[in-house]
Motif scaffolding. Structure first.
Motif, PDB file in Angstrom:
ATOM      1  N   LEU A 174       3.305  -0.300  34.518  1.00  0.00           N
ATOM      2  CA  LEU A 174       3.453   0.369  33.222  1.00  0.00           C
ATOM      3  C   LEU A 174       2.790   1.738  33.244  1.00  0.00           C
ATOM      4  O   LEU A 174       1.739   1.930  33.846  1.00  0.00           O
ATOM      5  N   ARG A 175       3.454   2.684  32.595  1.00  0.00           N
ATOM      6  CA  ARG A 175       2.914   4.036  32.522  1.00  0.00           C
ATOM      7  C   ARG A 175       2.945   4.487  31.067  1.00  0.00           C
ATOM      8  O   ARG A 175       3.938   4.276  30.376  1.00  0.00           O
ATOM      9  N   ASN A 176       1.847   5.076  30.607  1.00  0.00           N
ATOM     10  CA  ASN A 176       1.812   5.647  29.265  1.00  0.00           C
ATOM     11  C   ASN A 176       2.937   6.645  29.063  1.00  0.00           C
ATOM     12  O   ASN A 176       3.209   7.442  29.947  1.00  0.00           O
ATOM     13  N   ASN A 177       3.561   6.624  27.890  1.00  0.00           N
ATOM     14  CA  ASN A 177       4.586   7.612  27.564  1.00  0.00           C
ATOM     15  C   ASN A 177       4.152   8.291  26.267  1.00  0.00           C
ATOM     16  O   ASN A 177       4.744   8.094  25.209  1.00  0.00           O
ATOM     17  N   ARG A 178       3.099   9.092  26.379  1.00  0.00           N
ATOM     18  CA  ARG A 178       2.427   9.621  25.191  1.00  0.00           C
ATOM     19  C   ARG A 178       3.302  10.559  24.362  1.00  0.00           C
ATOM     20  O   ARG A 178       3.142  10.660  23.144  1.00  0.00           O
ATOM     21  N   LEU A 179       4.228  11.246  25.032  1.00  0.00           N
ATOM     22  CA  LEU A 179       5.126  12.141  24.296  1.00  0.00           C
ATOM     23  C   LEU A 179       5.908  11.361  23.245  1.00  0.00           C
ATOM     24  O   LEU A 179       6.199  11.862  22.156  1.00  0.00           O
ATOM     25  N   LEU A 180       6.242  10.114  23.572  1.00  0.00           N
ATOM     26  CA  LEU A 180       6.940   9.268  22.598  1.00  0.00           C
ATOM     27  C   LEU A 180       6.068   9.007  21.376  1.00  0.00           C
ATOM     28  O   LEU A 180       6.557   9.026  20.241  1.00  0.00           O
ATOM     29  N   ASP A 181       4.777   8.786  21.597  1.00  0.00           N
ATOM     30  CA  ASP A 181       3.868   8.553  20.467  1.00  0.00           C
ATOM     31  C   ASP A 181       3.802   9.791  19.573  1.00  0.00           C
ATOM     32  O   ASP A 181       3.822   9.688  18.344  1.00  0.00           O
TER      33      ASP A 181
ATOM     34  N   ILE B 270       1.795   3.049  20.778  1.00  0.00           N
ATOM     35  CA  ILE B 270       1.187   3.186  22.114  1.00  0.00           C
ATOM     36  C   ILE B 270       2.261   2.840  23.160  1.00  0.00           C
ATOM     37  O   ILE B 270       2.252   1.769  23.779  1.00  0.00           O
ATOM     38  N   THR B 271       3.154   3.773  23.344  1.00  0.00           N
ATOM     39  CA  THR B 271       4.339   3.523  24.170  1.00  0.00           C
ATOM     40  C   THR B 271       4.005   3.378  25.648  1.00  0.00           C
ATOM     41  O   THR B 271       3.297   4.198  26.222  1.00  0.00           O
ATOM     42  N   MET B 272       4.517   2.319  26.255  1.00  0.00           N
ATOM     43  CA  MET B 272       4.389   2.119  27.693  1.00  0.00           C
ATOM     44  C   MET B 272       5.792   2.058  28.291  1.00  0.00           C
ATOM     45  O   MET B 272       6.684   1.401  27.747  1.00  0.00           O
ATOM     46  N   MET B 273       5.966   2.745  29.438  1.00  0.00           N
ATOM     47  CA  MET B 273       7.258   2.761  30.108  1.00  0.00           C
ATOM     48  C   MET B 273       7.189   1.932  31.379  1.00  0.00           C
ATOM     49  O   MET B 273       6.227   2.009  32.141  1.00  0.00           O
TER      50      MET B 273
ATOM     51  N   ILE C 232       8.990  18.615  16.225  1.00  0.00           N
ATOM     52  CA  ILE C 232       9.823  17.791  17.098  1.00  0.00           C
ATOM     53  C   ILE C 232      10.476  18.679  18.144  1.00  0.00           C
ATOM     54  O   ILE C 232      10.486  18.358  19.338  1.00  0.00           O
ATOM     55  N   ASP C 233      10.993  19.827  17.712  1.00  0.00           N
ATOM     56  CA  ASP C 233      11.611  20.770  18.644  1.00  0.00           C
ATOM     57  C   ASP C 233      10.632  21.166  19.750  1.00  0.00           C
ATOM     58  O   ASP C 233      10.977  21.169  20.921  1.00  0.00           O
ATOM     59  N   THR C 234       9.410  21.467  19.357  1.00  0.00           N
ATOM     60  CA  THR C 234       8.399  21.888  20.335  1.00  0.00           C
ATOM     61  C   THR C 234       8.113  20.771  21.337  1.00  0.00           C
ATOM     62  O   THR C 234       8.022  21.013  22.548  1.00  0.00           O
ATOM     63  N   LEU C 235       7.985  19.547  20.843  1.00  0.00           N
ATOM     64  CA  LEU C 235       7.672  18.412  21.721  1.00  0.00           C
ATOM     65  C   LEU C 235       8.794  18.168  22.733  1.00  0.00           C
ATOM     66  O   LEU C 235       8.545  17.676  23.833  1.00  0.00           O
ATOM     67  N   LEU C 236      10.030  18.493  22.358  1.00  0.00           N
ATOM     68  CA  LEU C 236      11.172  18.183  23.224  1.00  0.00           C
ATOM     69  C   LEU C 236      11.461  19.307  24.229  1.00  0.00           C
ATOM     70  O   LEU C 236      12.506  19.296  24.867  1.00  0.00           O
ATOM     71  N   ARG C 237      10.533  20.268  24.360  1.00  0.00           N
ATOM     72  CA  ARG C 237      10.733  21.364  25.318  1.00  0.00           C
ATOM     73  C   ARG C 237       9.903  21.173  26.583  1.00  0.00           C
ATOM     74  O   ARG C 237       8.836  20.587  26.565  1.00  0.00           O
ATOM     75  N   CYS C 238      10.429  21.676  27.678  1.00  0.00           N
ATOM     76  CA  CYS C 238       9.764  21.590  28.981  1.00  0.00           C
ATOM     77  C   CYS C 238       8.632  22.616  29.049  1.00  0.00           C
ATOM     78  O   CYS C 238       8.840  23.778  28.712  1.00  0.00           O
TER      79      CYS C 238
ATOM     80  N   CYS D 149      22.115  11.585   9.698  1.00  0.00           N
ATOM     81  CA  CYS D 149      22.062  12.046  11.094  1.00  0.00           C
ATOM     82  C   CYS D 149      20.700  11.768  11.720  1.00  0.00           C
ATOM     83  O   CYS D 149      20.539  11.871  12.938  1.00  0.00           O
ATOM     84  N   LEU D 150      19.704  11.410  10.914  1.00  0.00           N
ATOM     85  CA  LEU D 150      18.382  11.091  11.477  1.00  0.00           C
ATOM     86  C   LEU D 150      18.299   9.645  11.946  1.00  0.00           C
ATOM     87  O   LEU D 150      17.338   9.247  12.603  1.00  0.00           O
ATOM     88  N   LYS D 151      19.320   8.849  11.637  1.00  0.00           N
ATOM     89  CA  LYS D 151      19.296   7.422  11.967  1.00  0.00           C
ATOM     90  C   LYS D 151      19.214   7.184  13.478  1.00  0.00           C
ATOM     91  O   LYS D 151      18.520   6.290  13.936  1.00  0.00           O
ATOM     92  N   ASP D 152      19.992   7.973  14.242  1.00  0.00           N
ATOM     93  CA  ASP D 152      19.986   7.806  15.696  1.00  0.00           C
ATOM     94  C   ASP D 152      18.581   8.009  16.267  1.00  0.00           C
ATOM     95  O   ASP D 152      18.143   7.266  17.141  1.00  0.00           O
ATOM     96  N   ILE D 153      17.901   9.051  15.774  1.00  0.00           N
ATOM     97  CA  ILE D 153      16.548   9.335  16.268  1.00  0.00           C
ATOM     98  C   ILE D 153      15.637   8.166  15.910  1.00  0.00           C
ATOM     99  O   ILE D 153      14.859   7.690  16.733  1.00  0.00           O
ATOM    100  N   ASP D 154      15.755   7.685  14.673  1.00  0.00           N
ATOM    101  CA  ASP D 154      14.953   6.543  14.226  1.00  0.00           C
ATOM    102  C   ASP D 154      15.166   5.342  15.146  1.00  0.00           C
ATOM    103  O   ASP D 154      14.209   4.691  15.572  1.00  0.00           O
ATOM    104  N   THR D 155      16.414   5.065  15.464  1.00  0.00           N
ATOM    105  CA  THR D 155      16.728   3.910  16.322  1.00  0.00           C
ATOM    106  C   THR D 155      16.105   4.077  17.708  1.00  0.00           C
ATOM    107  O   THR D 155      15.529   3.136  18.269  1.00  0.00           O
ATOM    108  N   LEU D 156      16.207   5.282  18.266  1.00  0.00           N
ATOM    109  CA  LEU D 156      15.668   5.523  19.604  1.00  0.00           C
ATOM    110  C   LEU D 156      14.148   5.354  19.651  1.00  0.00           C
ATOM    111  O   LEU D 156      13.583   4.992  20.682  1.00  0.00           O
ATOM    112  N   LEU D 157      13.487   5.622  18.526  1.00  0.00           N
ATOM    113  CA  LEU D 157      12.022   5.584  18.523  1.00  0.00           C
ATOM    114  C   LEU D 157      11.470   4.196  18.200  1.00  0.00           C
ATOM    115  O   LEU D 157      10.284   4.046  17.943  1.00  0.00           O
TER     116      LEU D 157
END
Ligand SMILES: [Zn+2]
Ligand SMILES: [Zn+2]
Ligand SMILES: [Zn+2]
Ligand SMILES: [Zn+2]
Lengths: 105, 105
Positions: free
Chosen positions: B71-78, B34-37, A19-25, B15-23
């Motif tokens: 719409l644009r693919n947001n593959r980093l999210l996947d 297959i995230t689309m932005m 996750i850390d790696t993915l969140l880097r520029c 503390c992982l709950k916030d990340i879970d919610t965002l995803l």
């Protein structure tokens, strides 16, 4: 750049490394800072990609033609960087407080 | 929808709950698939947002005019969804193996 090697995860939290790696520029290797996404779906700090595009109109990752006008904010990434840093701090901290039980004891 | 309430984190991993919610997708509340932005930088599962846009040409989150073409693919999210799910499984698993030392002992 220096930041990259500074981040060490304790063995039982090594699963957070991906996750850390993915969140880097991919340009500065720091955590993404005001994330901008290219048309080709690659993400960079706003300053890093704008500086790069002022020299070459290409995506630094895949070489697809890219312009500043094509950039799109990827704010969810910024929120994830923040939440991840907070979670990491808490987990590493609680990790120090209660070290894993070693198999010998 | 049901998925949302199924995910419970042990107290020391809350503390992982916030990340879970965002995803999670704001339409189906499942992990983004297959995230689309949109142009307005909001993220959805590809199927969820395409279905929505076939009824209304608006972003379901902020009501900005939106089209399927924007719409644009947001593959980093996947990739983040995958890494996060793997990390969560490992952390929750190792958590069960070595329960936190209670203050009474
Ligand atoms: Zn950068
Ligand atoms: Zn690219
Ligand atoms: Zn969805
Ligand atoms: Zn929106």
């Amino acid at each position: 750049m220096a930041q990259l090697n500074e981040v060490d995860f304790p063995p039982n939290l090594s699963c957070l490394k991906d996750i850390d790696t993915l969140l880097r520029c991919p340009i500065c290797f720091e955590c993404l800072n005001i994330t901008m996404m290219t048309q080709c779906s690659h993400n960079f700090c706003s300053l890093c990609i704008r500086k790069f595009l002022s020299y070459k109109l290409l995506c630094p990752v895949c070489n697809m033609p890219s312009t500043e006008q094509d950039l799109r904010n990827n704010r969810l990434l910024d929120d994830l960087v923040q939440s991840f840093q907070a979670a990491r701090q808490k987990l590493c901290h609680s990790n120090l407080e209660s070290p894993p039980i070693s198999p010998q004891t």
